[in-house]
Design an enzyme around this catalytic site. Structure first.
Site, short mmCIF file in Angstrom:
data_model
loop_
_atom_site.label_atom_id
_atom_site.label_comp_id
_atom_site.label_asym_id
_atom_site.label_seq_id
_atom_site.Cartn_x
_atom_site.Cartn_y
_atom_site.Cartn_z
N ASP A 167 5.99 1.84 8.63
CA ASP A 167 5.87 2.27 10.02
C ASP A 167 5.68 1.07 10.96
O ASP A 167 5.30 -0.03 10.54
CB ASP A 167 4.69 3.24 10.16
CG ASP A 167 4.97 4.35 11.16
OD1 ASP A 167 5.81 4.16 12.05
OD2 ASP A 167 4.34 5.43 11.04
N ASP A 227 9.21 11.77 15.29
CA ASP A 227 7.93 12.40 14.96
C ASP A 227 7.91 13.87 15.38
O ASP A 227 6.98 14.59 15.04
CB ASP A 227 6.78 11.66 15.64
CG ASP A 227 6.33 10.44 14.86
OD1 ASP A 227 6.70 10.32 13.67
OD2 ASP A 227 5.59 9.61 15.43
#
Length: 719
Positions: free
Chosen positions: A452, A517
């Site tokens: 990430d 997301d």
């Protein structure tokens, strides 16, 4: 090549450059395939009478236009030496052919400026199969003083004058790939990103259309910068009615400083054109990216059904509940179990611990071994979330090495999500990260890293006070490669707050991207369609999320959530233990469907389209259109009494197709289906119906009448 022209051909496109003496090659053509031996017939300047009040020497578009010597458009290079050598002109070109065979053509143009003491090496590669043209520039400082480069285009492309619009993508966190369509006029069109990553809001690519372009017809051009950092692209109208298109890395002040003997390498510019509309363009990009992906073992294995723990637990991960979730996940058919954030030392929320990459002693007193063994015993691969490029101020790492954060002396340390950016261009910082992550990979059978990157770069100062944007990107690539070299069977996912780092550059080093997301299925319809314009479905992380959605609060049925996620790399992002028996059975059924279809979904072509009455559809299958999977989505309520048929023009009109509706095992009536009709009863049988390809292509496939937020899944097999 003739005496005056450099000609590159692929299966369906051609590039023609004119080579006047003592100059840079001129752009003459990039577009649909020309016959062998076809040339312009006359030198470009011989066809262009000079207009009034112009320089006495005509200045057409070259492959590397330069500033200050008569070209007044966007230049491919802006540079100077302490204010001197601000104007450049390449007056000699040495042509080096790198490839001329059935696989494609490639050459390097060595462009010399003896006055400014520069050499620009411009490489052009045209792939025969995909029609993808890749350009890259390398600028060499041959002088005895430093050269400051403000701009170096990866490449300059010529576009025809009848181009009429540019399709680009804007967005933000949880709302990526928002299509923007702007008319092309005499006004300059430009997009820039200075966030230090690919970014949610400014995707480094676009599509340029001509009048009449549709999903499947019309001449279109596409380009994408294979780079994960700052970038710029410009489309500019030229006074001969053509356009030029440039892309390159946006350089922060000082990042382009070249000492004598040094060189600046641009990212690759990946471009293509197609006469088969937007879907033809997508097919070219998909072919190119599939060739770039560095899969463990050299080839992609079937994309395993993936469960990620984030929206199930967030930071509250403990061995008992996580093992229970793993057991429940295996029971519905999950094949890869990924432990997301919250597993490492002191990580109980997003305010601390980034940088301390070892298991939290209070959550996992015996380390991760017991959990991983449990996951493996259930027949699943284990994956782990990391964010190596970041550090929390509240961490052992930052307390020991505060100087390792990117920073500017005298400026405040700006946090985002309570974190700073770690200066991984420092060898000692990169070594630390490698040692910590490699130790985990060596100690356990971890087959997957979710990597990430959850913030933009600001401030981005290196230890010497200079800008560190590009250094950070190259260091991230190098760290990924180092870990892959030490552990070649590990796959890496590129995640950046969802879709903030999706590009052909990072995909040289990774194998999957987290598209957004936002897992709301209705939002995902458009996000994923924008994604598929450039990237193939097998790398598109697409998960079945919770209901209601954690990002939008909306609720959709299990069937719609699963159908929207189905064509990508299918995953699940919820606590399976909390599902009702009915939802558990339905999820298991959709996972079984995915396993049956993934070979078709993840190889070959992808066609996207819009049907009547608001239908959105996509078709996956082989180039010969012999075995196809059709997914039709209804995002909004119908406005028609009778749903229009769906034409499938890519089908072979001379063939016949067996049409069968695909439903999860045990499904009697599809979710949201209104009154049925005999046709739909007939295709919902093992035998299905055999229909003529010509009829399906021209008259269309009947569509059921359904509620909003429902899907219709069909398999078409040539008989």
């Amino acid at each position: 090549m003739t005496r005056d022209y450099l000609i590159l051909h692929s299966r369906r496109s051609s590039v023609v450059l004119e080579c006047p003496p003592d100059e840079v090659p001129l752009w003459r053509y990039w577009g649909p395939r020309l016959p062998e031996g076809a040339t312009p017939g006359a030198a470009l300047r011989d066809t262009r009478p000079l207009p009034s009040f112009m320089l006495d020497v005509d200045q057409p578009l070259t492959v590397a236009p330069t500033f200050g010597v008569g070209w007044f458009g966007q230049s491919a290079l802006l540079a100077h030496r302490d204010g001197q050598d601000f104007a450049q002109a390449f007056t000699r070109c040495d042509v080096e052919w790198l490839q001329q065979d059935t696989a494609g053509s490639a050459l390097c143009l060595h462009l010399h400026d003896d006055v400014a003491r520069l050499r620009l090496d411009l490489t052009l590669r045209l792939d025969a199969e995909s029609d993808v043209l890749v350009l890259q520039s390398v600028l060499h400082n041959l002088g005895d003083a430093a050269l400051d480069v403000q701009w170096l285009a990866a490449g300059t492309l010529q576009l025809p004058g009848h181009c009429d619009s540019v399709r680009s993508y804007a967005g933000q966190h949880v709302h990526e790939f928002m299509l923007q369509v702007d008319p092309l006029t005499r006004s300059l069109w430009r997009k820039e990103s200075r966030r230090g990553r690919t970014s949610h809001d400014c995707f480094p690519g676009a599509v340029v259309t001509t009048p009449g372009t549709t999903d499947d017809t019309g001449l279109v051009f596409g380009a994408h910068l294979a780079w994960s950092g700052n970038h710029q692209q410009t489309v500019e109208w030229l006074h001969d009615g053509l356009y030029q298109w440039q892309m390159g890395e946006w350089l922060a002040p000082g990042e382009g400083r070249l000492l004598p003997g040094q060189a600046l390498h641009s990212p690759e510019l990946v471009a293509t054109c197609s006469t088969a509309g937007l879907n033809g363009l997508a097919a070219n990009f998909h072919t190119e990216l599939r060739r770039r992906l560095n899969w463990p073992g050299g080839a992609m294995k079937p994309r395993p059904v993936h469960l990620n723990t984030w929206e199930g637990f967030y930071f509250d991960v403990h061995p008992g509940p996580v093992q229970e979730l793993a057991t429940a996940a295996a029971a519905v058919g999950i094949e890869r179990f990924v432990l997301d954030d919250g597993w490492f030392h002191g990580r109980h929320h997003d305010r601390a611990a980034l940088g301390d990459w070892w298991p939290d002693e209070t959550k996992f007193p015996n380390g991760l071994g017991e959990l991983i063994a449990h996951v493996n015993a259930l027949g699943m691969e284990f994956g782990l979330w990391v964010e190596p490029e970041m550090v929390n101020p509240d961490s052992d790492l930052f307390r020991a090495h505060p100087e390792w954060a990117l920073q500017i002396a005298g400026r405040p340390l700006l946090t985002a999500r309570n974190q700073l950016v770690l200066d991984i261009a420092r060898p000692e910082a990169s070594d630390y990260l490698f040692e910590k992550i490699a130790a985990l990979l060596a100690a356990h059978p971890i087959g997957y890293l979710k990597w990430d990157l959850n913030r933009d770069l600001a401030p981005a100062g290196l230890a010497n006070g200079t800008a560190g944007y590009r250094a950070q990107i190259h260091a991230a690539y190098a760290l990924m490669d180092r870990l892959r070299a030490a552990h070649p069977n590990v796959e890496i996912e590129s995640c950046s707050g969802g879709g903030g780092r999706i590009d052909f550059g990072v995909l040289r080093h990774t194998h999957r991207v987290w598209t957004s997301d936002c897992i709301d299925a209705l939002s995902r319809v458009d996000i994923q369609r924008g994604f598929l314009q450039f990237f193939p479905p097998e790398i598109m992380g697409a998960h079945v999320g919770t209901a209601p959605s954690h990002t939008t609060g909306r609720t959709q049925s299990m069937a719609f959530r699963a159908a929207v996620a189905l064509p990508g790399h299918l995953g699940v992002e919820l606590d399976v233990r909390q599902l009702s028996d009915a939802d558990t059975a339905e999820l298991r059924g959709w996972i079984d469907v995915y396993k049956q279809l993934r070979d078709r979904l993840h190889h070959g072509r992808v066609w996207l389209g819009e049907g009547g009455d608001g239908l959105r559809w996509q078709l996956h299958g082989d180039e010969a259109a012999s075995d196809l999977v059709l997914l039709v989505l209804r995002p909004l309520p119908s406005s028609h009494r009778y749903t229009p048929t769906l034409r499938l023009p890519m089908l072979d009109p001379a063939a016949r197709y067996r049409v069968r509706e695909v439903l999860p095992a045990g499904t009697v009536r599809p979710t949201g289906r209104h009154h049925t009709a005999p046709f739909f009863d007939a295709i919902n049988t093992p035998e299905g119906l055999v229909l003529d390809g010509a009829w399906l292509a021209h008259a269309g496939l009947p569509m059921p009448r359904t509620q909003a937020e429902t899907a219709f899944l069909v398999r078409l097999e040539r008989v």
